[in-house]
Design an enzyme around this catalytic site. Structure first.
Site, PDB file in Angstrom:
ATOM      1  N   ASN A  10       0.708  -1.284  -0.068  1.00  0.00           N
ATOM      2  CA  ASN A  10       0.130   0.071   0.047  1.00  0.00           C
ATOM      3  C   ASN A  10       0.835   1.176   0.231  1.00  0.00           C
ATOM      4  O   ASN A  10       0.317   2.299  -0.444  1.00  0.00           O
ATOM      5  CB  ASN A  10      -0.929   0.069   1.395  1.00  0.00           C
ATOM      6  CG  ASN A  10      -1.975  -1.015   0.982  1.00  0.00           C
ATOM      7  OD1 ASN A  10      -2.820  -1.015   0.133  1.00  0.00           O
ATOM      8  ND2 ASN A  10      -1.938  -1.906   2.052  1.00  0.00           N
ATOM      9  N   ILE A  50       6.283  -0.163  -3.572  1.00  0.00           N
ATOM     10  CA  ILE A  50       6.384  -1.382  -4.370  1.00  0.00           C
ATOM     11  C   ILE A  50       7.929  -1.770  -4.399  1.00  0.00           C
ATOM     12  O   ILE A  50       8.765  -0.902  -4.765  1.00  0.00           O
ATOM     13  CB  ILE A  50       6.055  -1.079  -5.797  1.00  0.00           C
ATOM     14  CG1 ILE A  50       4.461  -0.714  -5.951  1.00  0.00           C
ATOM     15  CG2 ILE A  50       6.345  -2.242  -6.836  1.00  0.00           C
ATOM     16  CD1 ILE A  50       4.229   0.191  -7.204  1.00  0.00           C
ATOM     17  N   GLY A  91      -3.688 -11.900   3.304  1.00  0.00           N
ATOM     18  CA  GLY A  91      -2.703 -10.952   2.167  1.00  0.00           C
ATOM     19  C   GLY A  91      -1.728 -11.843   1.494  1.00  0.00           C
ATOM     20  O   GLY A  91      -1.000 -12.725   2.397  1.00  0.00           O
ATOM     21  N   ASP A 147       1.194 -10.896   0.769  1.00  0.00           N
ATOM     22  CA  ASP A 147       2.482 -10.533   1.316  1.00  0.00           C
ATOM     23  C   ASP A 147       2.563 -11.426   2.669  1.00  0.00           C
ATOM     24  O   ASP A 147       3.850 -11.884   2.768  1.00  0.00           O
ATOM     25  CB  ASP A 147       2.400  -9.232   1.349  1.00  0.00           C
ATOM     26  CG  ASP A 147       1.367  -8.454   2.465  1.00  0.00           C
ATOM     27  OD1 ASP A 147       0.306  -8.999   2.572  1.00  0.00           O
ATOM     28  OD2 ASP A 147       1.742  -7.650   3.065  1.00  0.00           O
ATOM     29  N   ARG A 148       1.619 -11.685   3.425  1.00  0.00           N
ATOM     30  CA  ARG A 148       1.791 -12.403   4.621  1.00  0.00           C
ATOM     31  C   ARG A 148       2.036 -13.757   4.454  1.00  0.00           C
ATOM     32  O   ARG A 148       3.052 -14.343   5.160  1.00  0.00           O
ATOM     33  CB  ARG A 148       0.352 -12.208   5.439  1.00  0.00           C
ATOM     34  CG  ARG A 148       0.332 -10.684   5.762  1.00  0.00           C
ATOM     35  CD  ARG A 148      -1.207 -10.683   6.388  1.00  0.00           C
ATOM     36  NE  ARG A 148      -1.174 -11.584   7.834  1.00  0.00           N
ATOM     37  CZ  ARG A 148      -2.399 -11.797   8.571  1.00  0.00           C
ATOM     38  NH1 ARG A 148      -3.606 -11.334   7.901  1.00  0.00           N
ATOM     39  NH2 ARG A 148      -2.306 -12.483   9.527  1.00  0.00           N
ATOM     40  N   THR A 180       2.658  -0.033   6.048  1.00  0.00           N
ATOM     41  CA  THR A 180       1.396   0.774   6.209  1.00  0.00           C
ATOM     42  C   THR A 180       0.611   0.260   7.567  1.00  0.00           C
ATOM     43  O   THR A 180       0.241   1.083   8.268  1.00  0.00           O
ATOM     44  CB  THR A 180       0.467   0.619   4.969  1.00  0.00           C
ATOM     45  OG1 THR A 180       1.163   1.119   3.791  1.00  0.00           O
ATOM     46  CG2 THR A 180      -0.559   1.601   5.165  1.00  0.00           C
TER      47      THR A 180
END
Length: 257
Positions: free
Chosen positions: A9, A12, A106, A108-109, A131
């Protein structure tokens, strides 16, 4: 060569893996309104300056920004002409996802969990300070156990300054001592040391509830703000700013081997 993209968020994160190491890594600001043409120009310029524009032949992406998932998917296929693997809960990553709704976790997790287990081959707690401030648990059996999500430190600082008429934005850095002798130091203490106490308190609670609490539980820190916290606590065993890229690389190897 593999291009790995972690679309968060706030930032990148990109990296190019040459088969042995990350040959190049970059961080860009996240802007969901940026077009594929605009991000494509930036990405191709970075790859060209690094001398790998034509060498990249595969790509993998984890994204928590749906608008940019489509944007970078278009860039990889149409502008770079490379196949793209987009990670989600259905990706065969050798990680059992013990969440109520796996698809809601998510990407990414999940990628961080894969990377953490790959590094330590045992139970882990991952602290990702971006974030949001996220705590995720991995078992000794390579299971994603769930975790904790709190507002990020940057969000807390912005909210404090925007909602209190006499308080302004302060630099996110540790003050000289916990007791603030002026407003700036008092705010910095509340933000930095307050979040430090949040980290230490939650790590203690999570270790106590971890099903593998009888074993050594490794605590890893990642994310853009982890370097601010790490010098002030002993609960973080290891810092890896490119943890998500490592997870993406491992997942790509598992899927394509």
């Amino acid at each position: 060569m593999l291009l790995a993209l972690d679309i968060g968020n706030t930032n990148i994160t990109l990296g190019v893996w040459n088969g042995r190491s990350w040959q190049h890594t970059w961080r860009l600001l996240t802007n969901p309104s940026q077009t594929a043409d605009e991000y494509g120009i930036i990405l191709k310029m970075l790859l060209k300056e690094a001398g790998v524009l034509t060498a990249v032949d595969q790509a993998i992406m984890a994204s928590v920004v749906p608008a940019l998932s489509q944007t970078f998917g278009q860039i990889c296929v149409e502008q770079l002409d490379v196949p793209l693997l987009t990670v989600n809960s259905d990706t065969p990553m050798s990680l059992a996802i013990l969440a109520d709704v796996p698809s809601a976790v998510g990407a990414d997790r999940l990628v961080n969990a894969v990377a953490a287990f790959e590094l330590f081959q045992g139970p882990c707690i991952i602290i990702d300070m971006g974030t949001a401030t996220k705590f995720d648990l991995v078992s000794a059996r390579q299971e994603f156990l769930g975790g904790v999500i709190a507002p990020g430190l940057g969000l807390a600082a912005e909210a404090l300054a925007s909602r209190a008429a006499k308080l302004s934005q302060v630099a996110l850095e540790a003050p000289p001592q916990t007791i603030g002798k002026n407003t700036v130091h008092a705010m910095q203490s509340g933000l930095v040391f307050g979040y430090l106490s949040l980290i230490e308190g939650l790590v203690a609670r999570l270790k106590a509830e971890h099903p593998d609490h009888a074993q050594k539980i490794h605590t890893l820190g990642t994310g853009g703000l982890i370097d601010l916290m790490a010098p002030h606590t002993a609960v973080i065993d290891h810092i890896d700013p490119w943890l998500t890229l490592t997870g993406l690389r491992v997942i790509h190897e598992r899927v394509t081997r």
